[in-house]
Scaffold this motif. Structure first.
Motif, short mmCIF file in Angstrom:
data_model
loop_
_atom_site.label_atom_id
_atom_site.label_comp_id
_atom_site.label_asym_id
_atom_site.label_seq_id
_atom_site.Cartn_x
_atom_site.Cartn_y
_atom_site.Cartn_z
N ALA A 65 48.26 60.94 19.00
CA ALA A 65 49.19 61.62 19.91
C ALA A 65 48.63 62.98 20.34
O ALA A 65 48.75 63.36 21.50
N GLU A 66 48.02 63.69 19.40
CA GLU A 66 47.44 64.99 19.73
C GLU A 66 46.26 64.84 20.67
O GLU A 66 46.07 65.64 21.59
N ALA A 67 45.44 63.81 20.47
CA ALA A 67 44.29 63.57 21.32
C ALA A 67 44.73 63.19 22.73
O ALA A 67 44.10 63.61 23.72
N GLU A 68 45.80 62.42 22.85
CA GLU A 68 46.30 62.02 24.16
C GLU A 68 46.94 63.19 24.89
O GLU A 68 46.94 63.24 26.11
N ALA A 69 47.49 64.13 24.15
CA ALA A 69 48.15 65.29 24.76
C ALA A 69 47.13 66.27 25.35
O ALA A 69 47.48 67.05 26.22
N LYS A 70 45.91 66.22 24.90
CA LYS A 70 44.87 67.16 25.38
C LYS A 70 44.27 66.69 26.67
O LYS A 70 44.27 65.66 27.12
#
Length: 70
Positions: A65-70
């Motif tokens: 989720a963090e990687a997709e948010a970047k």
């Protein structure tokens, strides 16, 4: 005292976290034991293994989720 009644488990209507728990139990081969006798029938080692895998998957989902948010 009245005996504690077991709830029937509806595998089609589970919260996402519960769904993950049952999915892992199935992968490890514990699902039949859980469905017939409940979670209390698992040994500490078995339930600990399930808990560890839940934690691991939650971390992986959080990283995704963090990687997709970047």
């Amino acid at each position: 005292m009245a005996a504690k009644r077991e709830k029937k488990i509806d595998l089609n209507n589970l919260k996402p976290e519960e769904e993950m728990k049952y999915e892992i139990a199935k992968e490890l081969g514990y699902l039949d034991k859980v469905l017939s006798s409940g979670w209390k029938s698992l040994t500490a080692k078995e339930s600990g293994r399930i808990g560890g895998l839940i934690t691991k998957r939650k971390r992986e989902l959080k990283k995704q989720a963090e990687a997709e948010a970047k």
